[in-house]
Design an enzyme around this catalytic site. Sequence first.
Site, PDB file in Angstrom:
ATOM      1  N   ARG A   1      35.593  39.449  45.628  1.00  0.00           N
ATOM      2  CA  ARG A   1      36.471  38.211  46.012  1.00  0.00           C
ATOM      3  C   ARG A   1      36.309  36.988  45.019  1.00  0.00           C
ATOM      4  O   ARG A   1      34.835  36.947  44.596  1.00  0.00           O
ATOM      5  CB  ARG A   1      36.113  37.606  47.531  1.00  0.00           C
ATOM      6  CG  ARG A   1      36.844  38.334  48.469  1.00  0.00           C
ATOM      7  CD  ARG A   1      38.082  38.305  48.608  1.00  0.00           C
ATOM      8  NE  ARG A   1      38.978  39.094  49.597  1.00  0.00           N
ATOM      9  CZ  ARG A   1      39.358  40.221  49.334  1.00  0.00           C
ATOM     10  NH1 ARG A   1      39.222  41.084  48.140  1.00  0.00           N
ATOM     11  NH2 ARG A   1      40.235  40.954  50.293  1.00  0.00           N
TER      12      ARG A   1
ATOM     13  N   ASP B   1      37.801  40.939  38.113  1.00  0.00           N
ATOM     14  CA  ASP B   1      39.079  41.299  38.546  1.00  0.00           C
ATOM     15  C   ASP B   1      39.621  40.393  39.621  1.00  0.00           C
ATOM     16  O   ASP B   1      40.811  40.515  40.112  1.00  0.00           O
ATOM     17  CB  ASP B   1      38.853  42.743  39.080  1.00  0.00           C
ATOM     18  CG  ASP B   1      40.168  43.450  39.574  1.00  0.00           C
ATOM     19  OD1 ASP B   1      41.235  43.541  38.842  1.00  0.00           O
ATOM     20  OD2 ASP B   1      40.156  43.782  40.836  1.00  0.00           O
TER      21      ASP B   1
ATOM     22  N   GLU C   1      42.549  32.597  42.095  1.00  0.00           N
ATOM     23  CA  GLU C   1      43.426  33.501  41.709  1.00  0.00           C
ATOM     24  C   GLU C   1      44.767  32.988  42.541  1.00  0.00           C
ATOM     25  O   GLU C   1      45.731  33.376  41.955  1.00  0.00           O
ATOM     26  CB  GLU C   1      42.981  34.813  42.503  1.00  0.00           C
ATOM     27  CG  GLU C   1      43.703  35.893  42.695  1.00  0.00           C
ATOM     28  CD  GLU C   1      42.806  37.230  43.160  1.00  0.00           C
ATOM     29  OE1 GLU C   1      43.293  37.853  44.027  1.00  0.00           O
ATOM     30  OE2 GLU C   1      41.888  37.798  42.494  1.00  0.00           O
TER      31      GLU C   1
ATOM     32  N   HIS D   1      43.425  41.367  39.666  1.00  0.00           N
ATOM     33  CA  HIS D   1      43.106  42.122  41.128  1.00  0.00           C
ATOM     34  C   HIS D   1      43.567  43.562  41.068  1.00  0.00           C
ATOM     35  O   HIS D   1      44.418  43.951  42.001  1.00  0.00           O
ATOM     36  CB  HIS D   1      43.622  41.121  42.304  1.00  0.00           C
ATOM     37  CG  HIS D   1      43.031  41.445  43.566  1.00  0.00           C
ATOM     38  ND1 HIS D   1      42.642  40.337  44.430  1.00  0.00           N
ATOM     39  CD2 HIS D   1      42.314  42.422  44.100  1.00  0.00           C
ATOM     40  CE1 HIS D   1      42.031  40.710  45.429  1.00  0.00           C
ATOM     41  NE2 HIS D   1      41.753  42.040  45.162  1.00  0.00           N
TER      42      HIS D   1
END
Length: 332
Positions: free
Chosen positions: A235, A259, A264, A296
Amino acid sequence: MKITAYGVRPEEQPWLTKIAQKNHFELIQTAAWLTADNVDLARGSIGISAFQTLPYSAAVFAKMAALKIPVLAIRNVGTDNLDLASADREGIEVSNVPVYSPAAIAEFVVLSALQLLRQAPATTRLVAQDQLAEVQNLVGGELNQQTIGVIGTGHIGLLAAKTFHNFGARVLAYDAFPRTDQPDWLEYVADLPTLLAQSQIVTLHVPGIKANDHLLDARALARLPKGALVINTARGNLIDTSALLAALTTGQIGGAAIDTYEFENQIERASESHQPITAPYYHDLLAMSNVILTPHIAYHTDVAVQNMVQGSLANILNYQAAKQLLNPVKLG
């Protein structure tokens, strides 16, 4: 019987359609994320299947309650973008897919570690610029010589640890709730500072709950050996991005594979609307030759997609048949 699926991607459509045909229910699919403005599309549904990083707001659950749609079945594991208090207040049952493919993420973590160790980002840039002599001056590291720090040893963390072990690396782990079935090659340490001080590569596998916010902050990053590598497929809020950028700039951190990004949601919104990405620190990190940024996608394999769709719809169908979710997500 009707089910409405939101946030549907092209690779999910065949599986959604196949399950709908097999179980004889009407299926409505939309690529749009679920918001209070489009819940009406699901009118008459026995449940909603959804997948998005956009928050599921109080207004969404209020509209679902008004339309008498009893279930929201998300197609992923993370619940940090769910207003569970509102869902509980409105009487909406929520489920997730707790395990869809630990191997997908574990393999991506090891891939990221190998890319950073062999300086793949810098190599790719230099080759593209025809600077082959400079590439030959780059010296890589070997995974079998590294000490790996795994933070969180659930399904994904344990499999990542096992894969690193199979490469010959020493694997340390920290978890607030250590496994009782730990293999003999996995070394648990007493606390996070102890793990960080010994880890040449650290990988995160804990939930994005408030207690874990900025788990890797400036102080934590300073505890790592100079030149250590950081990998985050869990996360975005687990890492203080400002502190990471500073540590990369000074060389305290030798490389990072991110990632899941702290900002985000901003990136997702910009991408969805085809607007320039202006999220904080994003372009600073992107310019670095020792950083890998991906949107992601660690989970994103054919196996995972199938399992996510099947798991989400199975929760709705089981609720319809037995008034019980297979994987309920409860407040608190």
